[in-house]
Design an enzyme around this catalytic site. Sequence first.
Site, mmCIF file in Angstrom:
data_model
loop_
_atom_site.group_PDB
_atom_site.id
_atom_site.type_symbol
_atom_site.label_atom_id
_atom_site.label_comp_id
_atom_site.label_asym_id
_atom_site.label_seq_id
_atom_site.Cartn_x
_atom_site.Cartn_y
_atom_site.Cartn_z
ATOM 1 N N ASP A 53 26.052 -88.065 18.062
ATOM 2 C CA ASP A 53 26.198 -87.631 16.609
ATOM 3 C C ASP A 53 26.124 -86.307 16.556
ATOM 4 O OD1 ASP A 53 23.371 -90.201 16.540
ATOM 5 O OD2 ASP A 53 25.408 -90.178 15.431
ATOM 6 N N ASP B 159 24.311 -98.711 12.282
ATOM 7 C CA ASP B 159 23.661 -97.185 12.860
ATOM 8 C C ASP B 159 22.367 -96.994 12.112
ATOM 9 O OD1 ASP B 159 24.991 -93.940 13.300
ATOM 10 O OD2 ASP B 159 23.427 -94.832 13.984
ATOM 11 N N MET C 138 26.446 -83.259 14.016
ATOM 12 C CA MET C 138 25.805 -82.914 12.564
ATOM 13 C C MET C 138 26.166 -81.455 12.202
ATOM 14 S SD MET C 138 22.180 -84.949 12.693
ATOM 15 C CE MET C 138 22.246 -86.778 13.249
ATOM 16 N N MET D 268 29.042 -86.256 10.970
ATOM 17 C CA MET D 268 28.252 -86.314 9.883
ATOM 18 C C MET D 268 28.616 -84.687 9.323
ATOM 19 S SD MET D 268 25.110 -88.573 11.176
ATOM 20 C CE MET D 268 25.561 -88.187 12.884
ATOM 21 N N HIS E 183 26.995 -93.230 21.930
ATOM 22 C CA HIS E 183 26.899 -92.901 20.288
ATOM 23 C C HIS E 183 26.758 -91.311 20.465
ATOM 24 C CE1 HIS E 183 27.484 -93.551 16.108
ATOM 25 N NE2 HIS E 183 26.376 -92.688 16.200
#
Length: 218
Positions: free
Chosen positions: A37, A180, A39, A70, A35
């Site tokens: 992420d 999550d 940002m 995100m 995963h």
Amino acid sequence: MDRKIIVAPSVLSMDYSRMNEQLREVGESGAEWLHFDVMDGHFVPNLTFGPDILKGFRKASDLFMDVHVMIEKPLFFAEKFLSAGADNYTFHFEAVPEEEEIRRLSGIVRSQGKSAGISIKPDTPAEVLKPYLDLFDVFLVMSVEPGFGGQKFIPESLDKIRAIRSWLDEAGIDAHVEVDGGINDTTAKLAVSAGADVLVAGSYVFGNNIREAVKHLA
Ligand code: DX5
Ligand code: ZN
């Protein structure tokens, strides 16, 4: 229906001074997804990696690269992350609330034979996803406020997982329901019984013995 549980360690919590060693351990742990992420410091108050870093991870790991963006501009970055090696590209409904753009994003990702995902934050009702059940392969329910690892699981997320899974089952759609945030050996069980089949875990995996932690989640 018994679904195979997929563990997706979140690299946000890994020790970057030991990246290759930890990626190898994750690869041997039985985890199937990684995963990732992303940002941008605008959509969430934190800043992480871009497509070039994903290229590095792509070279270092053959796990399914589950990219969770995100960011404010998921449409602008979609092709960049897909060509950098994303196997799944999950964006936030809150960044793209217009139906036309949501459909467009799903089309861009799926037209490249990749998995398309959509995510909702804790305060966003699951109902916003109901019109899009056939457009996505992954429905990512945030069980913490996005932006940081190591936060506490929000139990209200379980109702959203349950609702999305029941809508998918009613529609006969075999998509992933991914959870999550704050996932550990205890909350994982709650999420799976609510209908989640993909478990993201950052601090629980990288804050413990990786193999042991993954074993306790699956
Ligand atoms: C938070 C990220 C999560 C986070 C999970 O914005 O989307 O993937 O890394 O970390 P833990 O498992 O520590 O809550
Ligand atoms: Zn994430």
